[in-house]
Design a protein around this motif. Structure first.
Motif, PDB file in Angstrom:
ATOM      1  N   GLU A 184      30.379 -16.280  90.895  1.00 39.44           N
ATOM      2  CA  GLU A 184      30.841 -17.324  89.978  1.00 39.44           C
ATOM      3  C   GLU A 184      29.822 -18.457  89.865  1.00 39.44           C
ATOM      4  OE1 GLU A 184      33.658 -17.918  88.022  1.00 39.44           O
ATOM      5  OE2 GLU A 184      34.022 -15.785  88.253  1.00 39.44           O
ATOM      6  N   SER A 185      28.989 -18.626  90.887  1.00 35.66           N
ATOM      7  CA  SER A 185      28.016 -19.719  90.883  1.00 35.66           C
ATOM      8  C   SER A 185      26.736 -19.379  90.145  1.00 35.66           C
ATOM      9  CB  SER A 185      27.666 -20.108  92.328  1.00 35.66           C
ATOM     10  OG  SER A 185      28.816 -20.480  93.045  1.00 35.66           O
ATOM     11  N   LEU A 186      26.428 -18.079  90.009  1.00 36.21           N
ATOM     12  CA  LEU A 186      25.142 -17.712  89.414  1.00 36.21           C
ATOM     13  C   LEU A 186      25.115 -17.961  87.902  1.00 36.21           C
ATOM     14  CD1 LEU A 186      25.060 -14.758  87.695  1.00 36.21           C
ATOM     15  CD2 LEU A 186      25.567 -13.889  89.961  1.00 36.21           C
ATOM     16  N   THR A 187      23.919 -18.026  87.368  1.00 37.56           N
ATOM     17  CA  THR A 187      23.705 -18.139  85.917  1.00 37.56           C
ATOM     18  C   THR A 187      22.794 -16.989  85.512  1.00 37.56           C
ATOM     19  OG1 THR A 187      23.869 -20.544  86.056  1.00 37.56           O
ATOM     20  CG2 THR A 187      22.918 -19.631  84.052  1.00 37.56           C
ATOM     21  N   GLY A 188      23.366 -15.966  84.906  1.00 41.69           N
ATOM     22  CA  GLY A 188      22.614 -14.761  84.564  1.00 41.69           C
ATOM     23  C   GLY A 188      21.615 -15.003  83.441  1.00 41.69           C
ATOM     24  N   PHE A 189      20.357 -14.674  83.702  1.00 40.74           N
ATOM     25  CA  PHE A 189      19.315 -14.881  82.693  1.00 40.74           C
ATOM     26  C   PHE A 189      19.622 -14.106  81.418  1.00 40.74           C
ATOM     27  CE2 PHE A 189      15.382 -13.551  80.626  1.00 40.74           C
ATOM     28  CZ  PHE A 189      14.726 -14.739  80.464  1.00 40.74           C
ATOM     29  N   SER A 190      19.994 -12.832  81.562  1.00 39.82           N
ATOM     30  CA  SER A 190      20.250 -12.015  80.366  1.00 39.82           C
ATOM     31  C   SER A 190      21.487 -12.496  79.616  1.00 39.82           C
ATOM     32  CB  SER A 190      20.411 -10.546  80.758  1.00 39.82           C
ATOM     33  OG  SER A 190      21.535 -10.366  81.591  1.00 39.82           O
ATOM     34  N   VAL A 191      22.470 -13.029  80.357  1.00 39.93           N
ATOM     35  CA  VAL A 191      23.669 -13.585  79.700  1.00 39.93           C
ATOM     36  C   VAL A 191      23.291 -14.785  78.844  1.00 39.93           C
ATOM     37  CG1 VAL A 191      25.903 -14.683  80.097  1.00 39.93           C
ATOM     38  CG2 VAL A 191      25.199 -12.741  81.500  1.00 39.93           C
ATOM     39  N   ILE A 192      22.464 -15.661  79.404  1.00 38.86           N
ATOM     40  CA  ILE A 192      22.019 -16.839  78.665  1.00 38.86           C
ATOM     41  C   ILE A 192      21.187 -16.439  77.457  1.00 38.86           C
ATOM     42  CG2 ILE A 192      20.711 -18.988  78.814  1.00 38.86           C
ATOM     43  CD1 ILE A 192      23.284 -18.987  80.445  1.00 38.86           C
ATOM     44  N   ALA A 193      20.247 -15.497  77.661  1.00 40.58           N
ATOM     45  CA  ALA A 193      19.389 -15.051  76.556  1.00 40.58           C
ATOM     46  C   ALA A 193      20.218 -14.421  75.452  1.00 40.58           C
ATOM     47  CB  ALA A 193      18.343 -14.063  77.069  1.00 40.58           C
ATOM     48  N   TRP A 194      21.196 -13.614  75.832  1.00 37.87           N
ATOM     49  CA  TRP A 194      22.043 -12.963  74.819  1.00 37.87           C
ATOM     50  C   TRP A 194      22.878 -13.990  74.054  1.00 37.87           C
ATOM     51  CZ3 TRP A 194      27.293 -12.906  74.165  1.00 37.87           C
ATOM     52  CH2 TRP A 194      27.788 -12.002  73.232  1.00 37.87           C
ATOM     53  N   THR A 220      17.467 -16.759  92.646  1.00 36.63           N
ATOM     54  CA  THR A 220      18.106 -17.295  93.852  1.00 36.63           C
ATOM     55  C   THR A 220      19.389 -16.545  94.178  1.00 36.63           C
ATOM     56  OG1 THR A 220      17.231 -19.489  93.273  1.00 36.63           O
ATOM     57  CG2 THR A 220      18.968 -19.397  94.941  1.00 36.63           C
ATOM     58  N   SER A 221      20.192 -16.287  93.160  1.00 37.62           N
ATOM     59  CA  SER A 221      21.481 -15.628  93.388  1.00 37.62           C
ATOM     60  C   SER A 221      21.318 -14.163  93.784  1.00 37.62           C
ATOM     61  CB  SER A 221      22.341 -15.730  92.123  1.00 37.62           C
ATOM     62  OG  SER A 221      21.694 -15.098  91.031  1.00 37.62           O
ATOM     63  N   ILE A 222      20.296 -13.469  93.248  1.00 43.79           N
ATOM     64  CA  ILE A 222      20.080 -12.067  93.607  1.00 43.79           C
ATOM     65  C   ILE A 222      19.836 -11.935  95.108  1.00 43.79           C
ATOM     66  CG2 ILE A 222      18.442 -10.155  93.406  1.00 43.79           C
ATOM     67  CD1 ILE A 222      18.172 -10.815  90.464  1.00 43.79           C
ATOM     68  N   VAL A 223      18.984 -12.806  95.631  1.00 40.22           N
ATOM     69  CA  VAL A 223      18.676 -12.767  97.065  1.00 40.22           C
ATOM     70  C   VAL A 223      19.922 -13.078  97.896  1.00 40.22           C
ATOM     71  CG1 VAL A 223      17.311 -13.815  98.900  1.00 40.22           C
ATOM     72  CG2 VAL A 223      16.268 -13.374  96.667  1.00 40.22           C
ATOM     73  N   LEU A 224      20.682 -14.102  97.483  1.00 43.43           N
ATOM     74  CA  LEU A 224      21.841 -14.509  98.265  1.00 43.43           C
ATOM     75  C   LEU A 224      22.937 -13.449  98.228  1.00 43.43           C
ATOM     76  CD1 LEU A 224      22.958 -16.741 100.002  1.00 43.43           C
ATOM     77  CD2 LEU A 224      23.878 -17.842  97.958  1.00 43.43           C
ATOM     78  N   ILE A 225      23.167 -12.849  97.063  1.00 42.97           N
ATOM     79  CA  ILE A 225      24.192 -11.803  96.955  1.00 42.97           C
ATOM     80  C   ILE A 225      23.827 -10.605  97.817  1.00 42.97           C
ATOM     81  CG2 ILE A 225      25.202 -10.110  95.367  1.00 42.97           C
ATOM     82  CD1 ILE A 225      25.120 -12.269  93.207  1.00 42.97           C
ATOM     83  N   ALA A 303      22.428   1.972  92.668  1.00 42.91           N
ATOM     84  CA  ALA A 303      21.249   2.397  91.906  1.00 42.91           C
ATOM     85  C   ALA A 303      20.824   1.323  90.918  1.00 42.91           C
ATOM     86  CB  ALA A 303      21.554   3.706  91.171  1.00 42.91           C
ATOM     87  N   LEU A 304      21.741   0.417  90.576  1.00 42.03           N
ATOM     88  CA  LEU A 304      21.422  -0.639  89.620  1.00 42.03           C
ATOM     89  C   LEU A 304      20.391  -1.615  90.167  1.00 42.03           C
ATOM     90  CD1 LEU A 304      25.037  -1.386  88.316  1.00 42.03           C
ATOM     91  CD2 LEU A 304      23.320   0.155  87.354  1.00 42.03           C
ATOM     92  N   TYR A 305      20.361  -1.800  91.493  1.00 40.89           N
ATOM     93  CA  TYR A 305      19.348  -2.670  92.092  1.00 40.89           C
ATOM     94  C   TYR A 305      17.952  -2.116  91.823  1.00 40.89           C
ATOM     95  CZ  TYR A 305      22.542  -5.687  94.743  1.00 40.89           C
ATOM     96  OH  TYR A 305      23.489  -6.612  95.096  1.00 40.89           O
ATOM     97  N   GLY A 306      17.794  -0.814  92.049  1.00 48.31           N
ATOM     98  CA  GLY A 306      16.491  -0.197  91.807  1.00 48.31           C
ATOM     99  C   GLY A 306      16.074  -0.287  90.360  1.00 48.31           C
ATOM    100  N   ALA A 307      17.037  -0.112  89.432  1.00 51.84           N
ATOM    101  CA  ALA A 307      16.725  -0.193  88.003  1.00 51.84           C
ATOM    102  C   ALA A 307      16.218  -1.574  87.630  1.00 51.84           C
ATOM    103  CB  ALA A 307      17.964   0.172  87.188  1.00 51.84           C
ATOM    104  N   PHE A 308      16.908  -2.616  88.101  1.00 52.01           N
ATOM    105  CA  PHE A 308      16.539  -3.977  87.713  1.00 52.01           C
ATOM    106  C   PHE A 308      15.219  -4.409  88.359  1.00 52.01           C
ATOM    107  CE2 PHE A 308      16.834  -8.607  88.474  1.00 52.01           C
ATOM    108  CZ  PHE A 308      16.810  -9.024  87.154  1.00 52.01           C
ATOM    109  N   ILE A 309      15.045  -4.105  89.649  1.00 52.30           N
ATOM    110  CA  ILE A 309      13.823  -4.532  90.340  1.00 52.30           C
ATOM    111  C   ILE A 309      12.598  -3.850  89.732  1.00 52.30           C
ATOM    112  CG2 ILE A 309      12.601  -4.488  92.545  1.00 52.30           C
ATOM    113  CD1 ILE A 309      15.332  -4.769  93.910  1.00 52.30           C
ATOM    114  N   PHE A 310      12.713  -2.562  89.414  1.00 48.58           N
ATOM    115  CA  PHE A 310      11.583  -1.886  88.783  1.00 48.58           C
ATOM    116  C   PHE A 310      11.313  -2.452  87.389  1.00 48.58           C
ATOM    117  CE2 PHE A 310       9.939   1.672  86.157  1.00 48.58           C
ATOM    118  CZ  PHE A 310       8.676   1.760  86.740  1.00 48.58           C
ATOM    119  N   GLY A 311      12.373  -2.816  86.667  1.00 47.39           N
ATOM    120  CA  GLY A 311      12.193  -3.433  85.353  1.00 47.39           C
ATOM    121  C   GLY A 311      11.427  -4.732  85.435  1.00 47.39           C
ATOM    122  N   LEU A 312      11.661  -5.513  86.507  1.00 50.73           N
ATOM    123  CA  LEU A 312      10.917  -6.764  86.684  1.00 50.73           C
ATOM    124  C   LEU A 312       9.417  -6.503  86.858  1.00 50.73           C
ATOM    125  CD1 LEU A 312      13.215  -8.775  89.133  1.00 50.73           C
ATOM    126  CD2 LEU A 312      12.850  -9.230  86.705  1.00 50.73           C
TER     127      LEU A 312
END
Length: 782
Positions: A184-194, A220-225, A303-312
């Motif tokens: 609830e505290s995070l601010t998703g980059f893709s959500v904001i961009a969309w 910050t939130s990815i690491v904490l989660i 598997a979603l972690y691997g998808a996103f990290i590789f995308g970065l």
């Protein structure tokens, strides 16, 4: 007499084992040619059933969106509403329907797998489009907002967590609450961009600030989660397992960025400039993507972690990032993403939310508290930096928005049994409420260009004082537009008393990334775009002391490019904007290239102009001579023609220029058409009717009579070969006797009737054509 023993059912009395074999479901039917007793047999085949489910989901989603779009409801909210309709709360209560379409054994698992597969590609593309460098080069302002927007709701959430914590609370419940607070505290980059793209404010001032701030918050939130999620294994499994798991993930990330990313950069370097990436390289990248998904899934992570990290790790923008986005985004966003959002929301069970009132109270209180904490912290941080109150409120709402990122976290934790169905239902309904209300409020609070235009004064050439500086915005899309603009600017006759200030804006379409870029070359000249506008700096050097040039580059979506033009023109208080025409002519006079993106941009600027606008149509077969210029001005009357004549008279101050003003009248005389416009026309023509050199300016006045459109077209045909530059007013929507019938054959309304004739392929014109529209302010004060 004794009874004979029962014989063993198998010969030789072998042991018997019971084996159950599950056969694969039937994949596809023979369609209408299959001889079946009932049409319901179609639901026993997995592929036809999946097709029916996709059709049902997309149909309901688009129906809801079509109905609610006028109210400001977004497409994402419509997808969630479709899931609520198809879920247990509504259609799920129809037992026969749900058992047929979404039965647990066949239908639901198939569509879940398809949605999960598509969402994995979506997360991969999200990482590709995210500019990772933005998180490390953001301004101090964005960093403060990004950190505070995450920490303030997180701290408030922890306070609520401590206040509602039970004495003997289980570890699983603690983890559930902590993860809920973190998400609830995070601010998703893709959500904001969309959201910014949906509201068409992606390249606005608060849009760029929101993207920069959300990139900090996301990382910050990815690491904490991740830390909170693996901490559960510390007590359940063993500390050594957590250390080993963390080490494997660190190795995984280092391998991606130190091995795979350099390999992709090498692929980009080996691709010739301007050429697309080879298909074999696209396939290789997708193999890497699948390998990363398998690695994280094998090591007890999603598997979603691997998808996103590789995308970065994939270099964003052209040629690789843009190629991946171009190939996969349309299908993923159009089909798989609605499936994921809808099927995730279908799992919501509203009746379970009220089974435990204390849990419901906790989630309501902490959701409201974290929202208010983030909203207040963003409002204070942005308003303290001198942002207007309405903009500050809109910005804070944007930073508080929820969307696909939060929904994916909730779905993943529910599938992993970390979240209960009740918790999942409450959090997803919170996302739905947020995604429904916030876009509507932001749209009411913030519209940057309309606000600036409504507040601006009328800015046109006619409003300028004789000795004031002329501020011009010249927009270009490629090198082919530069020469014509420089040639026209060169004859606007700047002087020491009346200099030119030119703002050259190079527009580049944003592809393969989410973050728009705006570069001021006076502050940063280390970019390849500078090569395309270096001619403007040479123009400044050739007119030292008379011309000041400021160069910019804007990389933004083609649908929002006009916002960059309008915003820059309003900020710099320009009086005139030059736009290139969307057609490029070859040397033989035929059309070589036609770019509809440029045409749509021109139409958008003309619909909401920040000042007077001119569209430049370059039909020359050879450059202009530098020793003399012959300019023809076609004058029918009206605001646009008077503005065009004002520009022509300014050019006529140059001793190299010979101006001919061709007045095309109806022949009725001024007495029969005595109105305000006619008197203004007569006033502006008064000083050029002497047909002689006036005040040292070489100006000739010619009057032609036309009583209908075809006669006017013939006059134009007879004159086009005599001039290097032809200037006309747009006169859009103005009816007159001289143009009767011509508008019915108009191909490009943005040029007006006269400009359309001069840009027609039927006309053998080899001159530059400039179509002028005067600035109108009163149209936008509504």
């Amino acid at each position: 007499m004794t009874e004979a023993p029962t014989p063993h059912p198998l010969p030789h009395e072998n042991e018997t084992f019971k084996n159950c074999t599950i056969f694969q479901p039937k994949i596809n039917s023979f369609g209408v040619w299959e001889n079946q007793a009932s049409l319901s047999q179609i639901f026993t085949y997995s592929i036809p059933l999946l097709e029916i489910q996709i059709l049902l989901v997309l149909s309901i989603t688009h129906l809801i969106y079509t109905i609610l779009k006028p109210l400001g409801i977004t497409f994402f909210a419509s997808q969630m509403m479709a899931g609520m309709i198809l879920g247990p709360a509504m259609l799920g209560k129809i037992e026969g329907f749900y058992d047929k379409v979404f039965n647990q054994e066949l239908g639901l698992d198939t569509i879940d797998n398809a949605a999960f597969f598509g969402f994995g590609i979506f997360l991969f593309l999200m990482g590709v489009k995210m500019d990772l460098k933005m998180a490390f080069r953001t301004t101090r302002r964005a960093t403060v907002i990004g950190v505070s927007s995450f920490l303030s709701p997180f701290v408030v959430g922890l306070i609520v967590f401590e206040a509602y914590k039970l004495p003997h609370q289980s570890t699983g419940l603690k983890t559930e609450h902590l993860l809920g607070i973190t998400i609830e505290s995070l601010t998703g980059f893709s959500v904001i961009a969309w959201l910014l793209s949906e509201l068409k404010i992606l390249n606005s001032e608060i849009g760029r600030l929101a993207l920069s701030s959300s990139s900090i918050s996301t990382l910050t939130s990815i690491v904490l989660i991740y830390v909170i999620s693996i901490s559960e294994y510390w007590s359940i499994v063993s500390p050594s397992f957590v250390v080993l798991h963390a080490g494997q993930m660190v190795f995984f990330v280092l391998f991606i960025f130190l091995v795979l990313r350099p390999l992709m950069i090498r692929i980009i370097k080996e691709t010739p400039e301007g050429r697309p990436i080879k298909d074999v390289h696209i396939a290789l990248v997708m193999i890497f993507y699948l390998g990363c998904c398998v690695f994280t899934a094998y090591h007890n992570d999603s598997a979603l972690y691997g998808a996103f990290i590789f995308g970065l790790a994939v270099p964003d923008g052209p040629p690789l990032g843009s190629a991946l986005v171009e190939k996969f985004e349309c299908f993923v966003n159009g089909v798989f993403l609605p499936l994921f959002v809808t099927t995730s929301t279908m799992r919501v069970k509203p009746n379970m939310m009220f089974e435990d009132p204390s849990t419901l109270t906790f989630y309501v209180v902490f959701s409201v508290s974290t929202f208010l904490a983030k909203f207040i912290s963003c409002s204070v941080a942005s308003f303290w930096r001198m942002m207007p109150l309405k903009e500050s409120l809109a910005f804070s709402l944007i930073m508080c928005s929820k969307g696909i990122v939060e929904l994916s976290y909730f779905s993943t934790f529910r599938d992993n049994k970390i979240f209960s169905d009740a918790t999942f239902s409450m959090l997803v309904i919170g996302v739905l409420v947020n995604a429904t209300i916030i876009p509507v409020l932001v749209k009411l609070l913030y519209d940057p260009v309309s606000r600036k235009v409504a507040a601006s004064e009328k800015r046109s050439l006619m409003q300028l004082k004789p000795d004031s500086e002329l501020r011009i915005l010249a927009s270009i899309h490629g090198p082919e537009h530069v020469l014509a603009l420089i040639d026209v600017l060169d004859i606007t006759c700047p002087t020491k008393d009346s200099p030119n200030v030119v703002y050259a804006l190079h527009l580049i379409e944003l592809v393969g990334r989410d973050s728009p870029v705006f570069i001021d070359h006076n502050e940063n000249q280390s970019t390849g775009s500078f090569e395309n506008i270096i001619a403007f700096n040479r123009y400044e050097k050739n007119n030292r002391g008379l011309v000041k040039v400021n160069t910019f580059t804007s990389i933004s979506p083609h649908k929002l490019m006009h916002e960059d033009i309008c915003s820059l023109a309003l900020d710099k208080q320009t009086s005139f904007v030059f736009l290139p025409f969307h057609r490029k002519w070859s040397l033989d006079g035929s059309v070589e290239v036609e770019n509809n993106v440029i045409r749509n941009l021109n139409c958008n600027v003309l619909d909401r102009p920040p000042c007077s606008v001119g569209i430049l149509v370059d039909r020359r077969s050879k450059p202009l001579k530098s020793s003399s210029y012959s300019i023809g001005m076609l004058f029918l009357g009206g605001k646009d023609d008077r503005e065009a004549l004002t520009l022509a008279k300014r050019m006529a101050r140059d001793p190299r220029v010979k101006l001919t003003v061709i007045r095309i009248s109806s022949g009725r005389g001024y007495d029969s058409l005595l109105d305000w416009d006619t008197m203004l026309d007569a006033e502006i023509l008064k000083d050029i009717k002497q047909n002689d050199v006036i005040n040292g300016h070489n100006i000739t006045y010619i009057e032609q009579v036309s009583k209908h459109g075809p006669q006017t077209a013939n006059i134009i045909r007879s004159l086009v070969g005599d001039y290097d530059l032809i200037i006309v007013g747009r006169r859009y929507g103005v009816d007159s006797l001289q143009t009767t019938g011509l508008s019915e054959w108009s191909e490009f309304p943005e040029l007006g009737v006269m400009g359309d004739i001069l840009s027609s392929t039927d006309l053998d014109c080899r001159a530059i054509v400039l179509v002028v529209q005067q600035h109108y302010v009163d149209v936008y004060k509504h």
